[in-house]
Design an enzyme around this catalytic site. Sequence first.
Site, mmCIF file in Angstrom:
data_model
loop_
_atom_site.group_PDB
_atom_site.id
_atom_site.type_symbol
_atom_site.label_atom_id
_atom_site.label_comp_id
_atom_site.label_asym_id
_atom_site.label_seq_id
_atom_site.Cartn_x
_atom_site.Cartn_y
_atom_site.Cartn_z
ATOM 1 N N LYS A 192 0.836 -1.202 0.000
ATOM 2 C CA LYS A 192 0.000 0.000 0.000
ATOM 3 C C LYS A 192 0.880 1.264 0.000
ATOM 4 C CE LYS A 192 -2.885 0.630 3.628
ATOM 5 N NZ LYS A 192 -2.704 1.962 4.229
ATOM 6 N N SER A 193 1.890 1.292 0.849
ATOM 7 C CA SER A 193 2.746 2.485 0.925
ATOM 8 C C SER A 193 3.427 2.759 -0.411
ATOM 9 C CB SER A 193 3.835 2.288 1.991
ATOM 10 O OG SER A 193 3.253 2.203 3.257
ATOM 11 N N ARG B 235 2.843 5.969 -3.248
ATOM 12 C CA ARG B 235 3.970 6.805 -3.664
ATOM 13 C C ARG B 235 4.220 6.691 -5.164
ATOM 14 N NH1 ARG B 235 4.264 5.612 1.656
ATOM 15 N NH2 ARG B 235 5.529 6.863 3.079
ATOM 16 N N GLY C 281 -5.169 7.737 5.538
ATOM 17 C CA GLY C 281 -4.293 8.697 6.219
ATOM 18 C C GLY C 281 -3.047 8.991 5.408
ATOM 19 N N ARG D 180 -8.772 11.784 12.766
ATOM 20 C CA ARG D 180 -7.339 11.534 12.993
ATOM 21 C C ARG D 180 -6.538 12.838 13.019
ATOM 22 N NH1 ARG D 180 -5.492 6.582 9.421
ATOM 23 N NH2 ARG D 180 -3.676 6.773 10.777
ATOM 24 N N SER E 85 7.122 8.802 12.590
ATOM 25 C CA SER E 85 6.054 8.689 11.598
ATOM 26 C C SER E 85 6.589 8.893 10.184
ATOM 27 C CB SER E 85 4.953 9.718 11.872
ATOM 28 O OG SER E 85 4.114 9.822 10.728
ATOM 29 N N ASP F 31 2.004 -1.393 11.701
ATOM 30 C CA ASP F 31 0.685 -1.785 11.197
ATOM 31 C C ASP F 31 0.340 -3.242 11.523
ATOM 32 O OD1 ASP F 31 0.258 0.719 10.172
ATOM 33 O OD2 ASP F 31 0.924 0.207 8.148
ATOM 34 N N ARG G 215 -6.343 1.255 18.084
ATOM 35 C CA ARG G 215 -6.065 -0.186 17.928
ATOM 36 C C ARG G 215 -5.703 -0.865 19.242
ATOM 37 N NH1 ARG G 215 -3.141 -0.166 11.937
ATOM 38 N NH2 ARG G 215 -5.120 -0.159 10.807
ATOM 39 N N ARG H 107 -7.463 -3.735 9.406
ATOM 40 C CA ARG H 107 -6.490 -4.654 10.023
ATOM 41 C C ARG H 107 -7.060 -5.342 11.273
ATOM 42 N NH1 ARG H 107 -2.345 -3.612 6.571
ATOM 43 N NH2 ARG H 107 -1.868 -1.421 6.192
#
Length: 445
Positions: free
Chosen positions: A24-25, A29, A97, A125, A170, A322, A353, A398
């Site tokens: 996903k990341s 990008r 996010g 968030r 982060s 994650d 979470r 998740r």
Amino acid sequence: MKFIVQPGYQCRTLLGRIRVPGDKSISHRSIMFGAIAEGVSHISGFLDGEDSLNTLRAFRAMGVKIDGPDDGRVSIHGVGMHGLQSPAAPLNVGNSGTSMRLLAGLLAGQAFDLELRGDASLSKRPMQRVTDPLTLMGAKVKTAEGGRPPLKITGRQQLKPVQYTLPMASAQVKSCCLLAGLYAEGTSCVTEPATTRDHTERMLKAFGWPVTINRHKQGLTVCVTGQAILKATDIDVPADISSAAFFMVGATISTGSEIVLEHVGINPTRTGIIEILKLMGADLTLLNEREVGGEPVADICVRSARLQGIHIPETLVPLAIDEFPVLFVAAACAEGETRITGAEELRVKECDRIQVMADGLQALGVDAVATHDGMIIQGAADMVAFHGGVVGSHDDHRIAMAFTMAALRSDGAIHIEDCDNVNTSFPGFARLAEIAGMTIQVCDE
Ligand code: S3P
């Protein structure tokens, strides 16, 4: 959508070779960099999930021609650093996010105003973590009350370079600063308190723009110089280790399992899950290690194993951030106590979470206590680690997938509510889990 997962403590094994969807990341990008590059970039293995599709749609709305996705293939006709056009309406990035925080950086230096919105979960968030450094850079970004979305960006600001120390580990905030830094005059540097995923840095290099990285006592500093020119490139997106993690835990906790997860990204800033599971006694072997487009990849063979409770080293937390929902499930199947500390960031993910997992584990009969920055879990010594029951996933993909794996060690069916968002990161999850050996009924709620 609701999942009803049949219990498996006596008979279920996970077997075979499977490939989980694209990272996903990296998918996010690839669209962002492809859009602002010069030339056409070809992507393969793109994640056809709602989160990365929201990034793709946002760039289409800003005038970028994007073909696909067609079986993971996407072609992006880059418009160059200053070729994006003002979108006709606010950009809605849904649950994502990563889209909102990275786009805030990339769009802060454009020549037009715009608004970034999200769904109900994303609207809760924290965004001040990105608006603070952007404001230091001279950007004009307004949030709603309490630093929450929507973000309103006023364009036509000349951005200044920044020297910024992240208050939390982060990768989204780091990436936001680096993307804004591409539009600043001069060199921007971001120091992180602990190593976080470095896909932005790797991909910038792949698109032909240098990034310098210095390791020192205070952590790691990444610098990028502005007025960038990116050159189109081709990206092969590996399978997402965060999605593979569900099957790593599933195969580990179910007796007699042996599964090979194909073409998984094993970037060292993402392999905390492998290191933690190995510390707990898991049997994981990396096969056929190779590199594709600047990212290391391997097939991962997972065999069932008896796990032991541990105190998870805090240095590994950002490298597995994650994967904690499913790690909590692994901990419930590990003999003795597992302690998780230094993981307070889990409280500001797609849901809280820590609380949601502790509530769900307790509903299934596990002795799990939420703490301000983690959890203490007393694992099961025998095969029944969970009782059947009903858990809420709070619209968090998740959480839903983690509790699916819990059924492999439960003595009754597990009903998981609000599973629609599984499609944000793992379309086809239930089908793939069935191919591997589970029985999941997917029903309308
Ligand atoms: C991501 C960074 C992490 C992670 C998220 C994806 C990224 O978020 O949880 O799923 O692609 O940069 P944080 O930066 O908030 O830790």
